[in-house]
Write a protein that holds these residues in place. Sequence first.
Motif, mmCIF file in Angstrom:
data_model
loop_
_atom_site.group_PDB
_atom_site.id
_atom_site.type_symbol
_atom_site.label_atom_id
_atom_site.label_comp_id
_atom_site.label_asym_id
_atom_site.label_seq_id
_atom_site.Cartn_x
_atom_site.Cartn_y
_atom_site.Cartn_z
ATOM 1 N N VAL A 1 0.848 -1.199 0.000
ATOM 2 C CA VAL A 1 0.000 0.000 0.000
ATOM 3 C C VAL A 1 0.878 1.241 0.000
ATOM 4 N N LEU A 2 1.915 1.221 0.829
ATOM 5 C CA LEU A 2 2.757 2.393 1.011
ATOM 6 C C LEU A 2 3.646 2.704 -0.192
ATOM 7 N N GLN A 3 3.729 1.783 -1.157
ATOM 8 C CA GLN A 3 4.515 2.064 -2.355
ATOM 9 C C GLN A 3 3.877 3.167 -3.200
ATOM 10 N N TYR A 4 2.625 3.465 -2.931
ATOM 11 C CA TYR A 4 1.910 4.524 -3.642
ATOM 12 C C TYR A 4 1.886 5.768 -2.761
ATOM 13 N N PRO A 5 2.654 6.803 -3.107
ATOM 14 C CA PRO A 5 2.724 7.998 -2.263
ATOM 15 C C PRO A 5 1.358 8.595 -1.927
ATOM 16 N N GLY B 1 7.925 1.084 10.087
ATOM 17 C CA GLY B 1 7.414 2.315 10.653
ATOM 18 C C GLY B 1 7.976 3.586 10.047
ATOM 19 N N ILE B 2 8.960 3.476 9.164
ATOM 20 C CA ILE B 2 9.610 4.680 8.634
ATOM 21 C C ILE B 2 8.643 5.526 7.811
ATOM 22 N N ILE B 3 8.021 4.947 6.807
ATOM 23 C CA ILE B 3 7.109 5.722 5.955
ATOM 24 C C ILE B 3 5.898 6.181 6.756
ATOM 25 N N VAL B 4 5.393 5.330 7.627
ATOM 26 C CA VAL B 4 4.230 5.685 8.443
ATOM 27 C C VAL B 4 4.579 6.889 9.318
ATOM 28 N N ALA B 5 5.727 6.850 9.997
ATOM 29 C CA ALA B 5 6.143 7.972 10.848
ATOM 30 C C ALA B 5 6.281 9.246 10.029
ATOM 31 N N TYR B 6 6.874 9.139 8.861
ATOM 32 C CA TYR B 6 7.074 10.306 8.005
ATOM 33 C C TYR B 6 5.739 10.933 7.602
ATOM 34 N N GLU B 7 4.812 10.104 7.153
ATOM 35 C CA GLU B 7 3.529 10.634 6.692
ATOM 36 C C GLU B 7 2.671 11.180 7.827
ATOM 37 N N VAL B 8 2.701 10.525 8.983
ATOM 38 C CA VAL B 8 1.952 11.034 10.133
ATOM 39 C C VAL B 8 2.576 12.358 10.586
ATOM 40 N N ALA B 9 3.899 12.420 10.637
ATOM 41 C CA ALA B 9 4.585 13.654 11.026
ATOM 42 C C ALA B 9 4.270 14.789 10.045
ATOM 43 N N GLY C 1 -1.444 8.243 6.325
ATOM 44 C CA GLY C 1 -0.750 9.010 7.355
ATOM 45 C C GLY C 1 -1.619 10.119 7.918
ATOM 46 N N ALA C 2 -2.335 10.808 7.045
ATOM 47 C CA ALA C 2 -3.225 11.886 7.493
ATOM 48 C C ALA C 2 -4.378 11.338 8.325
ATOM 49 N N ALA C 3 -4.900 10.187 7.921
ATOM 50 C CA ALA C 3 -6.004 9.574 8.668
ATOM 51 C C ALA C 3 -5.550 9.162 10.063
ATOM 52 N N LEU C 4 -4.353 8.600 10.169
ATOM 53 C CA LEU C 4 -3.834 8.206 11.472
ATOM 54 C C LEU C 4 -3.525 9.451 12.310
ATOM 55 N N ALA C 5 -2.941 10.458 11.696
ATOM 56 C CA ALA C 5 -2.609 11.703 12.403
ATOM 57 C C ALA C 5 -3.850 12.364 12.980
ATOM 58 N N ALA C 6 -4.968 12.251 12.282
ATOM 59 C CA ALA C 6 -6.213 12.886 12.738
ATOM 60 C C ALA C 6 -6.632 12.400 14.126
ATOM 61 N N HIS C 7 -6.244 11.192 14.487
ATOM 62 C CA HIS C 7 -6.602 10.642 15.800
ATOM 63 C C HIS C 7 -5.668 11.104 16.905
ATOM 64 N N PHE C 8 -4.570 11.756 16.547
ATOM 65 C CA PHE C 8 -3.577 12.162 17.537
ATOM 66 C C PHE C 8 -3.294 13.663 17.507
ATOM 67 N N GLY C 9 -4.102 14.414 16.810
ATOM 68 C CA GLY C 9 -3.883 15.848 16.674
ATOM 69 C C GLY C 9 -3.874 16.604 17.985
ATOM 70 N N GLY C 10 -4.617 16.154 18.970
ATOM 71 C CA GLY C 10 -4.697 16.851 20.242
ATOM 72 C C GLY C 10 -3.685 16.417 21.283
#
Length: 189
Positions: free
Chosen positions: A38-42, A71-79, A49-58
Amino acid sequence: MEQEEIRQLFAATGAVLTGHFILTSGRHSDTYVQCALVLQYPEYAARLGAALAAHFGGTGAECVAGPALGGIIVAYEVARALGVRALFTERVEGVMRLRRGFNLEPGERVLVVEDVVTTGGSIKETAAVLQALGAEITGFGALVDRSGGKVDFAEPFYALLSVEAVTWDPAACPLCRAGTPAVKPGSRK
């Protein structure tokens, strides 16, 4: 992103595999989730990453960290979605470490993320390394939880997708007893 849309992304990219697999934890399973497909597609990586970040915005996270390799790409996209920096830990001679010039300020608030959580071993090792350096862990996140909700985290945990998968101790694996060859598609040997 809704659960069904996330499931469709994983299905469309062939990321949920069936067969006989040896997991990073050493356990065996008939199901494997290969998030790299899945992550091979930017575009997909950014959306997840944006969907996961939405749960931790606060949470006030100042940094997002993940264990190499998954976890590298996931961390990058969430960050990126949170507007903070990303870093990763990696194993050196079997021990998780923070390397490559990465460092943390004492008290820095860090969200720890991973691609797939089964036992929680890698993500917890990452958190322990960061805490030893003075970081404050604000939460844990993953694209996929294959633990069935069984992993206990000290801070809030959220996964975008839950995948039901049976795992066995190698000695009790029915696929081994049936003579089905096992493959180890994970990043750790």
